[in-house]
Design a protein around this motif. Structure first.
Motif, PDB file in Angstrom:
ATOM      1  N   VAL A 137       5.046  -3.873   6.497  1.00 24.04           N
ATOM      2  CA  VAL A 137       5.310  -2.423   6.523  1.00 24.04           C
ATOM      3  C   VAL A 137       6.611  -2.100   7.249  1.00 24.04           C
ATOM      4  O   VAL A 137       7.464  -1.367   6.710  1.00 24.04           O
ATOM      5  CB  VAL A 137       4.113  -1.668   7.140  1.00 24.04           C
ATOM      6  N   PRO A 138       6.840  -2.600   8.481  1.00 25.31           N
ATOM      7  CA  PRO A 138       8.121  -2.285   9.128  1.00 25.31           C
ATOM      8  C   PRO A 138       9.327  -2.867   8.401  1.00 25.31           C
ATOM      9  O   PRO A 138      10.416  -2.291   8.456  1.00 25.31           O
ATOM     10  CB  PRO A 138       7.966  -2.877  10.528  1.00 25.31           C
ATOM     11  N   VAL A 139       9.142  -3.980   7.710  1.00 28.05           N
ATOM     12  CA  VAL A 139      10.246  -4.559   6.929  1.00 28.05           C
ATOM     13  C   VAL A 139      10.612  -3.626   5.783  1.00 28.05           C
ATOM     14  O   VAL A 139      11.798  -3.351   5.533  1.00 28.05           O
ATOM     15  CB  VAL A 139       9.864  -5.948   6.394  1.00 28.05           C
TER      16      VAL A 139
ATOM     17  N   GLU B  53       8.346   4.608   0.407  1.00 24.04           N
ATOM     18  CA  GLU B  53       7.142   4.840  -0.395  1.00 24.04           C
ATOM     19  C   GLU B  53       6.197   3.658  -0.312  1.00 24.04           C
ATOM     20  O   GLU B  53       4.980   3.824  -0.159  1.00 24.04           O
ATOM     21  CB  GLU B  53       7.542   5.119  -1.846  1.00 24.04           C
ATOM     22  N   ARG B  54       6.774   2.439  -0.394  1.00 17.47           N
ATOM     23  CA  ARG B  54       5.941   1.251  -0.271  1.00 17.47           C
ATOM     24  C   ARG B  54       5.349   1.154   1.143  1.00 17.47           C
ATOM     25  O   ARG B  54       4.180   0.803   1.320  1.00 17.47           O
ATOM     26  CB  ARG B  54       6.756   0.000  -0.592  1.00 17.47           C
ATOM     27  N   ALA B  55       6.155   1.414   2.138  1.00 20.47           N
ATOM     28  CA  ALA B  55       5.670   1.333   3.516  1.00 20.47           C
ATOM     29  C   ALA B  55       4.473   2.261   3.720  1.00 20.47           C
ATOM     30  O   ALA B  55       3.479   1.888   4.363  1.00 20.47           O
ATOM     31  CB  ALA B  55       6.790   1.681   4.492  1.00 20.47           C
ATOM     32  N   GLU B  56       4.544   3.452   3.158  1.00 18.47           N
ATOM     33  CA  GLU B  56       3.443   4.405   3.298  1.00 18.47           C
ATOM     34  C   GLU B  56       2.208   3.925   2.550  1.00 18.47           C
ATOM     35  O   GLU B  56       1.085   4.003   3.059  1.00 18.47           O
ATOM     36  CB  GLU B  56       3.888   5.778   2.777  1.00 18.47           C
ATOM     37  N   LEU B  57       2.425   3.428   1.314  1.00 18.37           N
ATOM     38  CA  LEU B  57       1.299   2.926   0.512  1.00 18.37           C
ATOM     39  C   LEU B  57       0.625   1.754   1.198  1.00 18.37           C
ATOM     40  O   LEU B  57      -0.609   1.697   1.274  1.00 18.37           O
ATOM     41  CB  LEU B  57       1.817   2.512  -0.869  1.00 18.37           C
ATOM     42  N   TRP B  58       1.414   0.816   1.710  1.00 15.07           N
ATOM     43  CA  TRP B  58       0.856  -0.368   2.351  1.00 15.07           C
ATOM     44  C   TRP B  58       0.129  -0.009   3.651  1.00 15.07           C
ATOM     45  O   TRP B  58      -0.902  -0.600   3.973  1.00 15.07           O
ATOM     46  CB  TRP B  58       1.956  -1.390   2.622  1.00 15.07           C
TER      47      TRP B  58
END
Length: 799
Positions: free
Chosen positions: A509-511, A519-524
């Motif tokens: 997530v931080p990566v 968007e991916r960070a939020e989804l994950w």
């Protein structure tokens, strides 16, 4: 009984006791570079390969623990008396003779003193060349001049199996060098390559006809061609029963020694083979061997430890890392399996252990593995180099090892730029509904290469689908391939996979946020929260975590099951993921200790009871006998994860105690132990049997991913030597009665001598770090490394 030589750390001598005799399974060494390798047992038997140990065998692989059938051999013949014997214990083994085999990193040595001739045979593979060198030194210990014929024999395979290749093998005497060449021109992948044998140009006769050499009714113990003194026929060509035999004659005065060299190799073409022969003839063999030893020392001695447990030192300082690099990453073969292929999850895990020795090796393999991912996001379960034929499956965890290992590498080295490296995808026919796997040779995708991060992200994205319990779908197996029918219908769920995926999401997530993938960070992030809730709601069984759910929703690894009531990897990864409820995780690990760890038998079982009569079909795992391999025996890969989990919990006595229990040295301390364990004491066994009458018997040594994890368990989790952003982070978790330990760590041209002190007899915690006598102001127990060519003294006080 083999003994670790205290003077040469890591070298093992085999001097079998006449009362005990040889163990029923051969004790072997795997010697390889990335291009060529061989496996050799204590009898001198073994086989050789180039590039792919299954698909391009040069001599035959034998999985016969009783006969240990040789495909290569050397013979010594006294041309006066007619006596015939071998410098090794195979194929001819003389009564009342002493044979000594010594295995080291990158070489093996065989000594014999029969019939007045002292022979020392040293075999190794140079650092880079596709070549096996057999250096034979003969010494005349008798009072008379001796005339000895030395014969080298190989049985050509030049492919996967001699049964299929023998009719097509063509041999010839090279007109330029006089070496014996052999090729299999009809092999679709390796047919252009040319193998060879050569006695450094000293051969006086040869043959490529096996029938001529052994005789129509003979065998390798009594080759008919050695029963008379006539030269070999020189017969070569096509249509023979193919082999390679070279003969050279040596005269030895009393007390005289002479050295011979026998080369077995393979080139890309006849011209390349010729160049290899010519270069090998000019080489200084002593210098070549020193180069091999120094190369391995450079890999294995970057980190050396000295603890109160000498057996732990021997495994961490030498054998575990050697087993991982030589066998798992390069050879991909040993006595029990000639695999040749690269497993997506397998070698990615191995590469994490190699990071300590050579981060570049890990980096290269991560990118290689990413290149075996399909555009859709799934990956090849395994593939055969060099062309990449392999299998596409519905196994659910393979693809997730890419982001897991990539993140581990980035965090350890600080090389986050690798995530921006462009890597192509592959493409091929997708699996059809109901199809579990498909074997084919994919092509490079027509879609453009994308960053390594995108490869990792796609692996994560297609792993987010869940079942009715909110847990990841198991597919046709997760880490345990044998459970291939738990979720093959598309509805079964894996609790273990949920822990693993949660760990990956937490790391990535931080990566993603840093790379602008908001968007991916939020989804994950959202998915990780859902996973954690689902794990506690559906995964908990009352005293431990369940293993999985079948397609019909019934649990596996539950107290309500008749078989496989508790599985170790769900409990260890509840801890290793960092996501498990603390109290439940502690209780789960206590259940492991009560149900799965059998101290009296030195076993840590994968699960219990084993599958036998259960009406549920978990998959082919049920085909193993109960208590054997994955079916309820000790599967050492999983047992190593238990060591890591205990250390992460701060339980140093339990972590080190379990490591000691798994250590093969402790399985061979007495004749009774050796008679039970029956396999090598210097490498890890993939499994140890857990049911009578074979409790404690080891199996499937060398070619196992448990070696890399045991190396990491000892170095990173128990001793707490961790690489973080190119520096060292200290987080030891040791037995309370250890007064301390020492670590020697090489960083470029610098050497750090690190002394850990444990004055208050604790398992965990770092109170103070001194560098060259100066206290460091560091709150996170991290030592900044500098490549300044100096020797530094580090003192770490636990507290």
């Amino acid at each position: 009984v083999p003994r670790p030589d205290a003077r040469r750390n890591g070298v093992v001598d085999h001097a079998p006791s006449p009362q005990l005799g040889l163990p029923p399974a051969p004790w072997i060494n795997v010697v390889a570079n990335p291009h060529f390798g061989f496996q050799v047992s204590e009898t001198g038997s073994g086989y050789s390969w180039a590039l792919n140990s299954r698909e391009n065998q040069i001599t035959p692989w034998s999985n016969d623990p009783v006969l240990d059938t040789p495909g290569e051999a050397f013979y010594l013949s006294d041309l006066v008396s007619g006596q015939v014997w071998c410098p090794t214990a195979s194929p001819i083994r003389l009564e009342n003779a002493t044979y000594t085999a010594r295995h080291g990193a990158g070489y093996s040595v065989f000594e014999n003193g029969s019939n007045g001739i002292q022979s020392v045979l040293t075999q190794f593979v140079p650092v880079k060349e596709p070549l096996k060198i057999s250096r034979l030194v003969l010494g005349n210990r008798s009072s008379q001049a001796r005339k000895i014929a030395v014969t080298g024999y190989v049985e050509w395979v030049l492919g996967f199996t001699r049964t299929h290749t023998a009719p097509y093998i063509v041999t010839e005497k090279d007109p330029v060098t006089g070496a014996l060449f052999a090729s299999n021109p009809l092999d679709p992948e390796f047919g252009h390559r040319v193998s060879f044998i050569d006695f450094r140009g000293a051969q006086t006769s040869l043959t490529a006809d096996r029938s001529e050499f052994i005789g129509r009714n003979g065998d390798l113990e009594r080759p008919s061609a050695l029963l008379h003194k006539a030269p070999l026929s020189g017969n070569t060509g096509a249509g023979l029963d193919p082999c390679g035999v070279l003969r050279v004659e040596v005269e030895l005065a009393p007390g005289e020694k002479k050295e011979l060299a026998f080369f077995l190799g393979q080139g890309e073409s006849a011209e390349a083979a010729r160049e290899l022969v010519q270069a090998a003839r000019k080489a200084d063999l002593e210098t070549e061997l020193k180069g091999v030893i120094q190369n391995w020392e450079g890999l294995l001695e970057k980190v050396q430890v000295r603890t109160p447990d000498r057996s732990l030192d021997l495994m961490l300082n030498h054998w575990l890392l050697y087993q991982t690099i030589a066998c798992r990453l390069w050879a991909r073969a040993a006595f029990y399996q000639a695999g040749g292929a690269l497993g997506f999850r397998d070698q990615l895990q191995d590469s994490m252990a190699a990071l300590t020795a050579d981060p570049g090796m890990t980096r290269a393999h991560i990118l290689k593995a990413a290149g075996r991912q399909f555009w859709e996001g799934d990956v090849q379960h395994w593939w055969h180099p060099p062309k990449g034929r392999g299998v596409r499956t519905r196994i659910s965890d393979d693809l997730l090892w890419l982001p897991y290992v990539a993140h581990h590498y980035c965090r350890a080295t600080g090389d986050w730029a690798i995530l921006e490296e462009p890597v192509p995808f592959i493409e091929g026919p997708p699996l059809t509904p109901g199809q579990e796997d498909s074997y084919f040779e994919p092509t490079v995708s027509r879609e453009p290469p994308l960053s390594l991060f995108e490869h990792c992200a796609r692996a994560i994205d297609i792993s987010l689908q869940t079942g009715v319990h909110g847990l990841p779908l198991m597919g046709s197996g997760d880490w345990n391939d044998g459970m291939n029918r738990v979720g093959h219908g598309g509805k079964g769920e894996s609790v273990w996979l949920a822990w693993f995926l949660h760990r990956i999401l937490t790391d990535m997530v931080p990566v993603a946020a840093r790379l602008g993938e908001a968007e991916r960070a939020e989804l994950w992030t959202e998915h990780s929260h859902k996973l954690k809730a689902a794990l506690e709601a559906g995964g908990w069984d009352g005293a431990w975590y369940r293993r999985a759910f079948f397609d019909d929703g019934s649990p596996l690894g539950s107290a309500e099951n008749q078989e496989c009531q508790i599985d170790s990897i769900v409990q260890s990864w509840a801890v290793l993921s960092g996501a498990g409820d603390a109290d439940r995780s502690f209780q789960a690990m206590r259940s492991v200790e009560e149900r799965l760890i059998h101290k009296e038998d030195q076993l840590a079982l994968l699960f219990t009871p084993p599958f036998n009569r259960t009406p549920k079909d978990p998959g082919y795992i049920k085909g193993y006998l109960p208590g054997v391999r994955e079916n309820g025996g000790q599967y050492t890969h999983a047992a190593a994860w238990l060591v890591c989990a205990y250390a992460k919990m701060g339980l140093g006595d339990k972590a080190a105690g379990l490591f000691s229990m798994l250590n093969p040295i402790h399985h061979t301390l007495t004749r009774t132990h050796v008679g039970t364990y029956k396999v090598e004491p210097y490498v890890l066994a993939a499994d140890v049997y857990g049911i009578d009458p074979h409790v404690g018997r080891g199996g499937w040594t060398w070619y196992t991913g448990s070696a890399g994890w045991m190396f990491r368990a000892g170095l990173e989790f128990i001793l707490g030597i961790n690489q973080v952003e190119g520096n060292l982070h200290f987080d030891p978790c040791i037995p309370k009665d250890w007064p301390g330990f020492k670590v020697s760590y090489r960083h470029g041209s610098s050497l750090y001598d690190i002394r850990f002190e444990n004055p208050n007899h604790l398992s965990k915690g770092v109170l103070r770090i001194d560098l060259d006598g100066v206290a460091l102001k560091t709150a996170d127990a991290t030592l900044e490394l500098k490549d300044d060519g100096k020797k530094h003294s580090v003192r770490v006080v636990m507290g």
